[in-house]
Design an enzyme around this catalytic site. Structure first.
Site, PDB file in Angstrom:
ATOM      1  CG  ASP A  92      -1.166   1.043   1.643  1.00 26.67           C
ATOM      2  OD1 ASP A  92      -1.684   2.148   0.613  1.00 26.67           O
ATOM      3  OD2 ASP A  92      -1.883   1.437   2.218  1.00 26.67           O
ATOM      4  CD  GLU A 106      35.678  10.864   4.413  1.00 24.36           C
ATOM      5  OE1 GLU A 106      36.499  11.242   5.585  1.00 24.36           O
ATOM      6  OE2 GLU A 106      36.396  11.133   3.554  1.00 24.36           O
ATOM      7  CD  GLU A 130      32.202  12.148  11.267  1.00 24.37           C
ATOM      8  OE1 GLU A 130      34.415  11.989  10.615  1.00 24.37           O
ATOM      9  OE2 GLU A 130      31.902  13.384  10.882  1.00 24.37           O
ATOM     10  CD  GLU A 143      35.821  11.521  13.227  1.00 18.94           C
ATOM     11  OE1 GLU A 143      36.705  12.860  14.150  1.00 18.94           O
ATOM     12  OE2 GLU A 143      36.516  11.861  11.900  1.00 18.94           O
ATOM     13  CD  GLU A 176      35.434   8.759   9.697  1.00 15.13           C
ATOM     14  OE1 GLU A 176      35.537  10.092   9.792  1.00 15.13           O
ATOM     15  OE2 GLU A 176      36.097   8.571   8.140  1.00 15.13           O
ATOM     16  CG  HIS A 224      33.590  14.007   5.051  1.00 17.38           C
ATOM     17  ND1 HIS A 224      34.831  14.159   5.782  1.00 17.38           N
ATOM     18  CD2 HIS A 224      32.661  14.986   5.402  1.00 17.38           C
ATOM     19  CE1 HIS A 224      34.995  14.833   6.858  1.00 17.38           C
ATOM     20  NE2 HIS A 224      33.708  15.762   6.261  1.00 17.38           N
ATOM     21  NE  ARG A 275      40.603  16.138   7.980  1.00 20.67           N
ATOM     22  CZ  ARG A 275      41.877  15.735   7.136  1.00 20.67           C
ATOM     23  NH1 ARG A 275      43.002  16.645   7.106  1.00 20.67           N
ATOM     24  NH2 ARG A 275      41.977  14.878   6.894  1.00 20.67           N
ATOM     25  CD  GLU A 314      37.205  14.690   2.564  1.00 21.37           C
ATOM     26  OE1 GLU A 314      37.568  15.921   2.281  1.00 21.37           O
ATOM     27  OE2 GLU A 314      36.556  14.004   3.448  1.00 21.37           O
ATOM     28  NE  ARG A 359      35.760  18.708   5.362  1.00 24.00           N
ATOM     29  CZ  ARG A 359      36.322  17.669   5.846  1.00 24.00           C
ATOM     30  NH1 ARG A 359      37.375  16.578   5.647  1.00 24.00           N
ATOM     31  NH2 ARG A 359      36.298  17.609   6.985  1.00 24.00           N
TER      32      ARG A 359
HETATM   33  N1  LIG Z   1      38.614   6.870  -7.229  1.00 23.18           N
HETATM   34  C1  LIG Z   1      37.691   7.545  -5.530  1.00 23.18           C
HETATM   35  N2  LIG Z   1      36.674   6.866  -6.048  1.00 23.18           N
HETATM   36  C2  LIG Z   1      35.808   7.591  -5.246  1.00 23.18           C
HETATM   37  N3  LIG Z   1      36.369   8.065  -3.752  1.00 23.18           N
HETATM   38  C3  LIG Z   1      37.556   7.188  -3.867  1.00 23.18           C
HETATM   39  C4  LIG Z   1      38.473   6.946  -4.560  1.00 23.18           C
HETATM   40  N4  LIG Z   1      39.467   6.298  -4.205  1.00 23.18           N
HETATM   41  C5  LIG Z   1      38.799   6.432  -2.911  1.00 23.18           C
HETATM   42  N5  LIG Z   1      37.856   6.326  -2.539  1.00 23.18           N
HETATM   43  C6  LIG Z   1      37.210   6.442  -1.319  1.00 23.18           C
HETATM   44  O1  LIG Z   1      37.628   7.848   0.081  1.00 23.18           O
HETATM   45  C7  LIG Z   1      36.965   7.429   0.696  1.00 23.18           C
HETATM   46  C8  LIG Z   1      38.530   7.719   2.042  1.00 23.18           C
HETATM   47  O2  LIG Z   1      38.535   7.576   2.872  1.00 23.18           O
HETATM   48  P1  LIG Z   1      39.496   8.318   3.991  1.00 23.18           P
HETATM   49  O3  LIG Z   1      38.339   8.482   5.643  1.00 23.18           O
HETATM   50  O4  LIG Z   1      40.689   7.632   4.098  1.00 23.18           O
HETATM   51  O5  LIG Z   1      39.708   9.663   3.540  1.00 23.18           O
HETATM   52  P2  LIG Z   1      40.109  10.828   4.180  1.00 23.18           P
HETATM   53  O6  LIG Z   1      38.882  12.496   3.277  1.00 23.18           O
HETATM   54  O7  LIG Z   1      41.417  11.304   3.697  1.00 23.18           O
HETATM   55  O8  LIG Z   1      39.991  11.562   5.833  1.00 23.18           O
HETATM   56  P3  LIG Z   1      38.955  12.429   6.918  1.00 23.18           P
HETATM   57  O9  LIG Z   1      38.616  13.171   6.274  1.00 23.18           O
HETATM   58  O10 LIG Z   1      38.537  11.718   7.677  1.00 23.18           O
HETATM   59  O11 LIG Z   1      40.254  12.975   7.491  1.00 23.18           O
HETATM   60  C9  LIG Z   1      37.118   6.240   1.016  1.00 23.18           C
HETATM   61  O12 LIG Z   1      35.759   5.345   1.044  1.00 23.18           O
HETATM   62  C10 LIG Z   1      37.569   5.560  -0.295  1.00 23.18           C
HETATM   63  O13 LIG Z   1      37.446   4.098  -0.465  1.00 23.18           O
HETATM   64  N1  LIG Z   2      32.985  15.489  12.219  1.00 18.78           N
HETATM   65  C1  LIG Z   2      32.948  16.400  11.017  1.00 18.78           C
HETATM   66  C2  LIG Z   2      34.682  15.779  10.134  1.00 18.78           C
HETATM   67  C3  LIG Z   2      35.306  15.302  10.580  1.00 18.78           C
HETATM   68  C4  LIG Z   2      36.407  15.047   9.273  1.00 18.78           C
HETATM   69  O1  LIG Z   2      37.642  16.148   9.056  1.00 18.78           O
HETATM   70  O2  LIG Z   2      37.060  13.828   9.721  1.00 18.78           O
HETATM   71  C5  LIG Z   2      32.249  16.868  10.377  1.00 18.78           C
HETATM   72  O3  LIG Z   2      31.418  17.336  10.609  1.00 18.78           O
HETATM   73  O4  LIG Z   2      32.092  16.936   9.117  1.00 18.78           O
HETATM   74 MG   LIG Z   3      36.760  12.687   5.005  1.00 22.08          MG
HETATM   75 MG   LIG Z   4      35.452  11.452  10.017  1.00 24.21          MG
END
Ligand SMILES: Nc1ncnc2c1ncn2[C@@H]1O[C@H](COP(=O)(O)OP(=O)(O)OP(=O)(O)O)[C@@H](O)[C@H]1O
Ligand SMILES: N[C@@H](CCC(=O)O)C(=O)O
Ligand SMILES: [Mg+2]
Ligand SMILES: [Mg+2]
Length: 445
Positions: A53, A133, A135, A190, A197, A246, A317, A334, A336
């Site tokens: 439904d 990533e 958390e 974290e 995380e 992220h 960051r 990335e 964020r």
């Molecule tokens: N080519 C890619 N495309 C998309 N994602 C990827 C690629 N290579 C790696 N990743 C992914 O990116 C993520 C990396 O996470 P990681 O926590 O190492 O990143 P970080 O941003 O350096 O860390 P933080 O923000 O916690 O400092 C993992 O899920 C990984 O599989």
């Molecule tokens: N906890 C933080 C990120 C920390 C990190 O860089 O992994 C957020 O709110 O996005």
């Molecule tokens: Mg990250």
């Molecule tokens: Mg983190």
């Protein structure tokens, strides 16, 4: 990509002594729904004959058009390791929702919305890869089992606390996820007390969205077994970091990462730079989808590693987009801003549409900013033309209403229902009397 056929699923269910199957799907807010069927009904279900439904699911349809079907995706068959018992295992299949009158995917099914965008990208040769990533907080429960906001530890980033409830629960989560086929890359404490995380390997957008919704179910279920409450609420406690999710992103073509260009000084291709251009162009509208709750915006404030500004950076960051240092097949952007209260299907759909707009229309982003944006004055932000992310859910929704590309990507049905519900959420929040107001005014006036 076809991993399993219908016959494979029937065979696996028999071999693994599966007695019940959960047919899962999500509503437009990313909330997982499911119906359990005995294994005797599995073949019928795989043929798409399971009706439900639709009028009882938020954001779906009205009562006059309520019959809907579940079309399970055989590729998503797995068993839940924590549910196995002497009476047999529990398996699950993630489903697309079909319209009974039209026999087509239902316009309000988030998984079908993402699938259709992914298919269009594949026709152009692109596969979006995404790595989250994740958390979350682990809180103690009270004597009646209700969640509190008291954390189980006082540890911080990468801490090795003495074995406590949280560490044991996190280890259990990781081993359970591994049994379910997740390639876990890292798990750690974290920054905030009680915050954890778990990172798992990237995959194509549809697979990763399935993995994110399943991940949340696993984390919450395992936490409960350890007497803890896991929450993916973005900012449960004021004054400490909130929880983000992220999303690392890259576009692959013919098996290679189009974001990598060894000829460029920074190793980043034009495709990657234009993808960033698209994300920044549509960033405000996307925020309504990736940060869809009132609480999401309590996380997006300066000082807690969450983004506040529409900028990109190679190291810092504080902006919306960071380019992690790895090159070659790991070259990625990335994003964020996303938080785990999002619907991953709709979020990845919006992200893909924005990124591809950037690539196809060669949208150049402004210059990257490698300074801590939290510390910049209003004047410097203005000088560098660094805009702000929406500060509230209401503002984000207004941006979504104005962004035709993102609205088209999500489709009329999803947008209309999503915007309507979020406006009500905002109105309810605005008319509620909050604890802060009582603390501030009750004795003053
Ligand atoms: N080519 C890619 N495309 C998309 N994602 C990827 C690629 N290579 C790696 N990743 C992914 O990116 C993520 C990396 O996470 P990681 O926590 O190492 O990143 P970080 O941003 O350096 O860390 P933080 O923000 O916690 O400092 C993992 O899920 C990984 O599989
Ligand atoms: N906890 C933080 C990120 C920390 C990190 O860089 O992994 C957020 O709110 O996005
Ligand atoms: Mg990250
Ligand atoms: Mg983190």
């Amino acid at each position: 990509m076809c991993k399993f056929t219908k016959e494979d699923v029937l065979k696996m269910a028999k071999e693994q002594n599966v007695k019940f199957i959960r047919l899962q799907f999500t509503d437009i807010f990313g909330i997982m729904k499911n119906v359990a069927i005995p294994v005797s009904q599995l073949e019928k279900a795989l043929d798409g004959e399971m009706m439900f439904d639709g009028s009882s699911v938020e954001g779906f349809v009205r009562i006059e058009e309520s019959d809907m079907y579940l079309q399970p995706d055989p590729n998503t068959f797995i068993t839940f390791p924590w549910r196995s018992g002497i009476d047999g295992d529990v398996g699950r299949l993630i489903c697309d929702v079909y319209d009974s009158t039209e026999g087509k995917p239902f316009a309000g099914c988030p998984r079908s919305v993402l699938r259709s965008l992914v298919d269009k990208a594949v026709q152009k040769g692109y596969t979006l890869n995404a790595g989250p990533e994740a958390e979350f907080f682990l809180f103690l429960t009270d004597s009646e089992g209700r969640p509190t906001t008291i954390t189980h530890d006082k540890a911080g980033y990468f801490d090795l606390s003495p074995v406590d409830l949280g560490e044991g629960a996190r280890r259990d989560m990781v081993t359970t996820l591994q049994k379910m086929g997740y390639e876990i890359e890292a798990s750690h404490h974290e920054v905030a007390p009680g915050q954890h995380e778990i990172d798992f390997q990237y995959s194509d957008a549809l697979d990763i969205a399935d993995k994110i919704v399943t991940f949340k179910l696993v984390v919450r279920s395992i936490a409960q077994r350890h007497g803890l409450h896991a929450t993916f609420m973005p900012k449960p406690i004021q004054g400490i970091n909130g929880s983000g999710m992220h999303i690392n992103l890259s576009l692959f073509k013919n098996g290679g990462n189009t974001f990598y260009d060894p000829q460029k000084e920074n190793g980043l291709s034009d495709v990657a730079v234009n993808f960033v251009g698209g994300l920044l162009k549509h960033g405000k509208a996307i925020t309504a989808i990736t940060n869809p709750t009132v609480n999401s915006y309590k996380r997006l404030v300066p000082g807690y590693e969450a983004p506040v500004n529409m900028a990109w950076s190679f190291r810092n960051r504080s902006p919306l987009i960071r380019i992690p240092g790895k090159r070659g097949s790991s070259t990625r952007t990335e994003l964020r801003s996303p938080d785990p209260s999002f619907n991953p299907y709709l979020s990845l759909a919006a992200i893909l549409a924005a990124g591809l707009d950037g690539v196809e229309n060669q949208i150049d982003p402004p210059a990257p900013v490698d300074r801590n944006i939290y510390d910049m004055t209003e004047e410097s932000l203005e000088e560098l033309q660094i805009d702000q992310l929406p500060e509230t859910l209401e503002k984000a929704i207004n941006h979504l209403e104005e962004d035709e590309l993102i609205k088209n990507a999500l489709g009329e049905h999803v947008c209309e229902k999503f915007i309507e519900a979020k406006k009500i959420e905002w109105k309810n929040y605005m008319s509620a009397v909050h604890q802060w107001e009582l603390d501030e005014y009750l004795t003053k006036f």
